[in-house]
Motif scaffolding. Sequence first.
Motif, short mmCIF file in Angstrom:
data_model
loop_
_atom_site.label_atom_id
_atom_site.label_comp_id
_atom_site.label_asym_id
_atom_site.label_seq_id
_atom_site.Cartn_x
_atom_site.Cartn_y
_atom_site.Cartn_z
N LYS A 28 0.82 -1.22 0.00
CA LYS A 28 0.00 0.00 0.00
C LYS A 28 0.85 1.26 0.00
CE LYS A 28 -4.08 -2.01 2.12
NZ LYS A 28 -4.82 -2.19 3.37
N LEU A 29 2.06 1.18 0.56
CA LEU A 29 2.96 2.35 0.55
C LEU A 29 3.33 2.74 -0.89
CD1 LEU A 29 5.36 1.41 3.49
CD2 LEU A 29 3.53 3.14 3.50
N GLY A 30 3.27 1.77 -1.79
CA GLY A 30 3.60 2.04 -3.18
C GLY A 30 2.40 2.38 -4.05
N ASN A 31 1.19 2.27 -3.51
CA ASN A 31 -0.01 2.58 -4.30
C ASN A 31 0.06 4.01 -4.82
OD1 ASN A 31 -0.94 0.04 -3.71
ND2 ASN A 31 -2.62 0.70 -2.41
N ALA A 32 0.04 4.16 -6.13
CA ALA A 32 0.13 5.46 -6.81
C ALA A 32 1.37 6.23 -6.38
CB ALA A 32 -1.13 6.29 -6.56
N GLY A 33 2.38 5.51 -5.87
CA GLY A 33 3.62 6.16 -5.44
C GLY A 33 3.43 7.07 -4.23
N ILE A 34 2.36 6.85 -3.48
CA ILE A 34 1.95 7.81 -2.45
C ILE A 34 3.03 8.09 -1.41
CG2 ILE A 34 0.75 6.15 -0.96
CD1 ILE A 34 -0.38 9.74 -1.77
N PHE A 35 3.69 7.06 -0.91
CA PHE A 35 4.73 7.28 0.09
C PHE A 35 5.83 8.17 -0.47
CE2 PHE A 35 8.84 6.29 1.97
CZ PHE A 35 8.60 6.55 3.30
N TRP A 36 6.24 7.89 -1.70
CA TRP A 36 7.34 8.63 -2.33
C TRP A 36 6.92 10.05 -2.67
CZ3 TRP A 36 11.17 5.89 -0.91
CH2 TRP A 36 11.06 4.49 -0.85
N ILE A 37 5.66 10.22 -3.04
CA ILE A 37 5.15 11.57 -3.34
C ILE A 37 5.09 12.40 -2.06
CG2 ILE A 37 3.11 12.87 -4.09
CD1 ILE A 37 2.61 10.47 -6.07
N ILE A 38 4.62 11.80 -0.97
CA ILE A 38 4.57 12.53 0.30
C ILE A 38 5.97 12.91 0.76
CG2 ILE A 38 4.05 12.28 2.77
CD1 ILE A 38 1.57 10.60 1.89
N LEU A 39 6.91 11.98 0.63
CA LEU A 39 8.30 12.27 0.99
C LEU A 39 8.86 13.41 0.14
CD1 LEU A 39 10.53 11.27 2.91
CD2 LEU A 39 11.27 9.72 1.09
N THR A 40 8.57 13.39 -1.14
CA THR A 40 9.01 14.45 -2.05
C THR A 40 8.44 15.80 -1.63
OG1 THR A 40 9.21 12.87 -3.89
CG2 THR A 40 8.98 15.21 -4.47
N VAL A 41 7.16 15.84 -1.34
CA VAL A 41 6.52 17.10 -0.92
C VAL A 41 7.15 17.60 0.38
CG1 VAL A 41 4.36 18.13 -0.11
CG2 VAL A 41 4.36 16.68 -2.15
N LEU A 42 7.39 16.70 1.32
CA LEU A 42 8.05 17.10 2.57
C LEU A 42 9.42 17.71 2.29
CD1 LEU A 42 7.17 14.15 4.98
CD2 LEU A 42 6.37 16.52 5.12
N PHE A 43 10.17 17.08 1.41
CA PHE A 43 11.50 17.62 1.07
C PHE A 43 11.39 18.98 0.39
CE2 PHE A 43 13.65 13.18 0.81
CZ PHE A 43 13.67 13.11 2.19
N LEU A 44 10.39 19.15 -0.44
CA LEU A 44 10.20 20.44 -1.11
C LEU A 44 9.87 21.54 -0.11
CD1 LEU A 44 8.20 19.27 -4.26
CD2 LEU A 44 10.54 20.20 -4.24
N LEU A 45 9.24 21.18 1.00
CA LEU A 45 8.86 22.17 2.02
C LEU A 45 10.01 22.53 2.97
CD1 LEU A 45 5.32 20.82 2.93
CD2 LEU A 45 5.88 22.82 1.52
N ILE A 46 11.02 21.68 3.04
CA ILE A 46 12.16 21.93 3.93
C ILE A 46 13.28 22.57 3.12
CG2 ILE A 46 13.88 20.86 5.45
CD1 ILE A 46 11.83 18.51 5.78
N PRO A 47 13.60 23.85 3.39
CA PRO A 47 14.59 24.56 2.57
C PRO A 47 15.90 23.79 2.34
CG PRO A 47 13.55 26.09 4.06
CD PRO A 47 13.05 24.71 4.45
N LYS A 48 16.43 23.16 3.36
CA LYS A 48 17.70 22.45 3.24
C LYS A 48 17.57 21.18 2.37
CE LYS A 48 19.62 19.65 6.80
NZ LYS A 48 20.13 19.45 8.10
N MET A 49 16.36 20.66 2.22
CA MET A 49 16.11 19.44 1.44
C MET A 49 15.45 19.72 0.09
SD MET A 49 17.26 16.99 3.34
CE MET A 49 16.59 15.57 2.53
N ARG A 50 15.25 20.98 -0.21
CA ARG A 50 14.47 21.35 -1.41
C ARG A 50 15.05 20.77 -2.70
NH1 ARG A 50 12.73 26.74 -0.37
NH2 ARG A 50 11.21 25.65 0.90
N LYS A 51 16.37 20.87 -2.86
CA LYS A 51 16.98 20.36 -4.10
C LYS A 51 16.73 18.86 -4.24
CE LYS A 51 21.17 19.98 -6.79
NZ LYS A 51 22.62 20.15 -6.83
N THR A 52 16.84 18.13 -3.14
CA THR A 52 16.55 16.69 -3.17
C THR A 52 15.09 16.47 -3.56
OG1 THR A 52 18.24 16.21 -1.52
CG2 THR A 52 16.48 14.59 -1.77
#
Length: 181
Positions: A28-52
């Motif tokens: 279920k963590l891989g359904n529609a890539g949801i876990f990875w999308i949430i992780l990506t959004v979190l990284f985009l919100l954290i200035p130090k992790m934005r590039k990642t």
Amino acid sequence: MNIELKILDWFRTLHTPVLDKFMTSVTKLGNAGIFWIILTVLFLLIPKMRKTGVVMAAALIIDLLLCNVLLKNLVARIRPYDVNIGIQLLVAKLRDYSFPSGHTAASFASVAALYFAGEKKLWKPALVLACLIAVSRLYLYVHYPTDVLGGVVIGIIAGYLGYRLVKVLEDKFSRMKNGGE
């Protein structure tokens, strides 16, 4: 019976109620890539992790285009449970084609993006999760082994291409900002 169905049937011999619950949860963590999308959004919100986050977003978009838009429809491989119709699934039947595994491809695109972005502490645990998601697809009889292997390859390619795309754009904007071009 072909070797891939024999491998999937071997996975069926491992089934226990606890493992069934674990594998359905992991997948279920891989359904529609949801876990990875949430992780990506979190990284985009954290200035130090934005590039990642940008590298992961690019990798996931490239993966979506390669895997779900192009290859699944081009190859049009039917799912193993549609070949071996006696299988009782632990998850709902899927409506798309089997090759490559989208869960696996998105997972490995994310891992590769983390690796190429230089996230030394994050890519290794992400790799463990990606491998668990990939194995869950076999355990649940929703993909052939070559679907999963194809997902690994496509994912790594997408992760690398996402990293390279961000690097090229970063270099181009840097030159523009510094008066070049």
